[in-house]
Design a protein around this motif. Sequence first.
Motif, PDB file in Angstrom:
ATOM      1  N   LYS A  61       0.712  -1.209   0.092  1.00 13.83           N
ATOM      2  CA  LYS A  61      -0.069  -0.134   0.025  1.00 13.83           C
ATOM      3  C   LYS A  61       0.784   1.319  -0.163  1.00 13.83           C
ATOM      4  O   LYS A  61       0.302   2.366   0.052  1.00 13.83           O
ATOM      5  N   GLU A  62       2.058   1.061   0.289  1.00 15.51           N
ATOM      6  CA  GLU A  62       3.214   2.404   0.082  1.00 15.51           C
ATOM      7  C   GLU A  62       3.260   2.629  -1.551  1.00 15.51           C
ATOM      8  O   GLU A  62       3.599   1.847  -2.132  1.00 15.51           O
ATOM      9  N   ARG A  63       3.563   3.913  -1.474  1.00 13.40           N
ATOM     10  CA  ARG A  63       3.791   4.678  -2.613  1.00 13.40           C
ATOM     11  C   ARG A  63       5.057   5.627  -2.363  1.00 13.40           C
ATOM     12  O   ARG A  63       4.935   6.468  -1.506  1.00 13.40           O
ATOM     13  N   THR A  64       5.996   5.476  -3.057  1.00 14.09           N
ATOM     14  CA  THR A  64       7.449   6.302  -2.956  1.00 14.09           C
ATOM     15  C   THR A  64       7.668   7.123  -4.415  1.00 14.09           C
ATOM     16  O   THR A  64       7.702   6.630  -5.471  1.00 14.09           O
ATOM     17  N   VAL A  65       7.693   8.388  -4.138  1.00 13.49           N
ATOM     18  CA  VAL A  65       7.990   9.100  -5.348  1.00 13.49           C
ATOM     19  C   VAL A  65       9.295   9.600  -5.321  1.00 13.49           C
ATOM     20  O   VAL A  65      10.051  10.143  -4.299  1.00 13.49           O
ATOM     21  N   THR A  66      10.003   9.305  -6.644  1.00  8.86           N
ATOM     22  CA  THR A  66      11.240   9.599  -6.895  1.00  8.86           C
ATOM     23  C   THR A  66      11.166  10.805  -8.052  1.00  8.86           C
ATOM     24  O   THR A  66      10.781  10.465  -9.009  1.00  8.86           O
ATOM     25  N   ASP A  67      11.810  11.789  -7.838  1.00  7.70           N
ATOM     26  CA  ASP A  67      11.851  12.867  -9.024  1.00  7.70           C
ATOM     27  C   ASP A  67      13.073  12.581  -9.826  1.00  7.70           C
ATOM     28  O   ASP A  67      14.137  12.128  -9.354  1.00  7.70           O
ATOM     29  N   GLY A  68      12.970  12.836 -11.208  1.00  9.08           N
ATOM     30  CA  GLY A  68      14.166  12.863 -11.979  1.00  9.08           C
ATOM     31  C   GLY A  68      15.101  13.765 -11.613  1.00  9.08           C
ATOM     32  O   GLY A  68      14.923  14.510 -11.023  1.00  9.08           O
ATOM     33  N   PRO A  69      16.366  13.625 -12.188  1.00 11.74           N
ATOM     34  CA  PRO A  69      16.433  12.869 -13.739  1.00 11.74           C
ATOM     35  C   PRO A  69      16.582  11.409 -13.036  1.00 11.74           C
ATOM     36  O   PRO A  69      17.040  11.236 -11.970  1.00 11.74           O
ATOM     37  N   PHE A  70      16.864  10.398 -13.814  1.00 12.73           N
ATOM     38  CA  PHE A  70      17.215   9.183 -13.663  1.00 12.73           C
ATOM     39  C   PHE A  70      18.399   8.613 -14.353  1.00 12.73           C
ATOM     40  O   PHE A  70      18.799   9.241 -15.455  1.00 12.73           O
ATOM     41  N   ALA A  71      19.389   8.034 -13.568  1.00 17.97           N
ATOM     42  CA  ALA A  71      20.664   7.654 -14.206  1.00 17.97           C
ATOM     43  C   ALA A  71      20.754   6.868 -15.412  1.00 17.97           C
ATOM     44  O   ALA A  71      21.617   6.952 -16.241  1.00 17.97           O
ATOM     45  N   GLU A  72      19.923   5.846 -15.501  1.00 15.60           N
ATOM     46  CA  GLU A  72      20.125   4.993 -16.651  1.00 15.60           C
ATOM     47  C   GLU A  72      19.621   5.256 -17.796  1.00 15.60           C
ATOM     48  O   GLU A  72      18.520   4.911 -18.127  1.00 15.60           O
ATOM     49  N   THR A  73      19.955   6.354 -18.721  1.00 16.31           N
ATOM     50  CA  THR A  73      19.718   6.586 -19.957  1.00 16.31           C
ATOM     51  C   THR A  73      19.307   5.610 -20.957  1.00 16.31           C
ATOM     52  O   THR A  73      18.204   5.913 -21.718  1.00 16.31           O
ATOM     53  N   LYS A  74      20.045   4.738 -21.118  1.00 14.84           N
ATOM     54  CA  LYS A  74      19.602   3.669 -21.965  1.00 14.84           C
ATOM     55  C   LYS A  74      18.434   2.823 -21.544  1.00 14.84           C
ATOM     56  O   LYS A  74      17.549   2.525 -22.520  1.00 14.84           O
ATOM     57  N   GLU A  75      17.937   3.109 -20.386  1.00 17.39           N
ATOM     58  CA  GLU A  75      16.637   2.417 -20.073  1.00 17.39           C
ATOM     59  C   GLU A  75      15.476   3.632 -20.187  1.00 17.39           C
ATOM     60  O   GLU A  75      14.361   2.987 -20.072  1.00 17.39           O
ATOM     61  N   LEU A  76      15.793   4.713 -20.724  1.00 15.92           N
ATOM     62  CA  LEU A  76      14.629   5.622 -20.721  1.00 15.92           C
ATOM     63  C   LEU A  76      14.078   5.803 -22.181  1.00 15.92           C
ATOM     64  O   LEU A  76      14.738   5.453 -22.951  1.00 15.92           O
ATOM     65  N   VAL A  77      12.886   6.312 -21.993  1.00 11.41           N
ATOM     66  CA  VAL A  77      12.194   6.495 -23.458  1.00 11.41           C
ATOM     67  C   VAL A  77      12.223   8.234 -23.632  1.00 11.41           C
ATOM     68  O   VAL A  77      11.873   8.756 -22.760  1.00 11.41           O
ATOM     69  N   ALA A  78      12.355   8.410 -24.761  1.00 12.71           N
ATOM     70  CA  ALA A  78      12.619   9.922 -25.368  1.00 12.71           C
ATOM     71  C   ALA A  78      11.417  10.347 -26.117  1.00 12.71           C
ATOM     72  O   ALA A  78      10.824  11.356 -26.458  1.00 12.71           O
ATOM     73  N   GLY A  79      10.432   9.349 -26.650  1.00 13.88           N
ATOM     74  CA  GLY A  79       9.400   9.641 -27.474  1.00 13.88           C
ATOM     75  C   GLY A  79       8.880   8.282 -27.737  1.00 13.88           C
ATOM     76  O   GLY A  79       9.218   7.095 -27.591  1.00 13.88           O
ATOM     77  N   PHE A  80       7.599   8.280 -28.371  1.00 17.95           N
ATOM     78  CA  PHE A  80       6.855   6.981 -28.843  1.00 17.95           C
ATOM     79  C   PHE A  80       6.002   7.322 -30.003  1.00 17.95           C
ATOM     80  O   PHE A  80       5.506   8.478 -30.364  1.00 17.95           O
ATOM     81  N   TRP A  81       5.464   6.038 -30.743  1.00 19.68           N
ATOM     82  CA  TRP A  81       4.539   5.996 -31.599  1.00 19.68           C
ATOM     83  C   TRP A  81       3.355   4.911 -31.304  1.00 19.68           C
ATOM     84  O   TRP A  81       3.946   4.039 -30.561  1.00 19.68           O
ATOM     85  N   MET A  82       2.306   5.121 -31.613  1.00 25.61           N
ATOM     86  CA  MET A  82       1.570   3.927 -31.511  1.00 25.61           C
ATOM     87  C   MET A  82       1.130   3.668 -32.877  1.00 25.61           C
ATOM     88  O   MET A  82       0.588   4.527 -33.614  1.00 25.61           O
ATOM     89  N   TRP A  83       1.178   2.513 -33.373  1.00 22.41           N
ATOM     90  CA  TRP A  83       1.131   1.961 -34.897  1.00 22.41           C
ATOM     91  C   TRP A  83       0.162   0.684 -34.788  1.00 22.41           C
ATOM     92  O   TRP A  83       0.167  -0.215 -33.745  1.00 22.41           O
ATOM     93  N   LYS A  84      -0.563   0.466 -35.851  1.00 21.81           N
ATOM     94  CA  LYS A  84      -1.154  -0.556 -36.255  1.00 21.81           C
ATOM     95  C   LYS A  84      -0.614  -1.284 -37.370  1.00 21.81           C
ATOM     96  O   LYS A  84      -0.528  -0.664 -38.536  1.00 21.81           O
ATOM     97  N   CYS A  85      -0.044  -2.408 -37.289  1.00 18.57           N
ATOM     98  CA  CYS A  85       0.495  -3.020 -38.417  1.00 18.57           C
ATOM     99  C   CYS A  85       0.032  -4.520 -38.656  1.00 18.57           C
ATOM    100  O   CYS A  85      -0.328  -5.146 -37.339  1.00 18.57           O
ATOM    101  N   LYS A  86       0.301  -5.096 -39.405  1.00 17.47           N
ATOM    102  CA  LYS A  86      -0.210  -6.536 -39.619  1.00 17.47           C
ATOM    103  C   LYS A  86       0.683  -7.369 -38.915  1.00 17.47           C
ATOM    104  O   LYS A  86       0.108  -8.336 -38.598  1.00 17.47           O
ATOM    105  N   SER A  87       1.752  -7.214 -38.576  1.00 15.26           N
ATOM    106  CA  SER A  87       2.743  -7.986 -37.840  1.00 15.26           C
ATOM    107  C   SER A  87       4.173  -7.085 -37.489  1.00 15.26           C
ATOM    108  O   SER A  87       4.328  -5.923 -37.686  1.00 15.26           O
TER     109      SER A  87
END
Length: 141
Positions: A61-87
């Motif tokens: 039931k506990e929630r802990t908030v951590t403000d950025g920045p976050f150290a592991e750059t390679k684990e972070l997302v800079a942007g996204f798309w949502m696509w519909k594709c056949k596969s």
Amino acid sequence: MPRFMVLVKATADSEAGVMPTEELLAAMGAYNEELVKAGIMQAGEGLHPSSKGARVRFSGKERTVTDGPFAETKELVAGFWMWKCKSLAEAIEWVKKCPNPMPGPSEIEIRQVFEAEDFGAEFTPELREQEERLRKEIEKR
């Protein structure tokens, strides 16, 4: 048709707040137009650096908030798309056509989105109806 979340991974530049050049913005705009005309792109956005974000960690039931920045750059997302594709193969082919989204080496990750039928019997008719009702409400806004 399956949906895919296409994740543009963060780099040291994107985490430092380096904005794309006019040339990259134009190239990505043209690429996005191609995706839309092909009926692939459903949504897409860039994200601010993690220094402007936060994480919420759950433990019981506990929630802990951590403000950025976050150290592991390679684990972070800079942007996204949502696509519909056949596969997944089709999504990969579209990603291969993408301009490099960053000034240096970069990476894009492709993940298929779960659909209602993927959840089996646990996703009861009542829960499916609720999901559908919420989707329709979101589309109205």
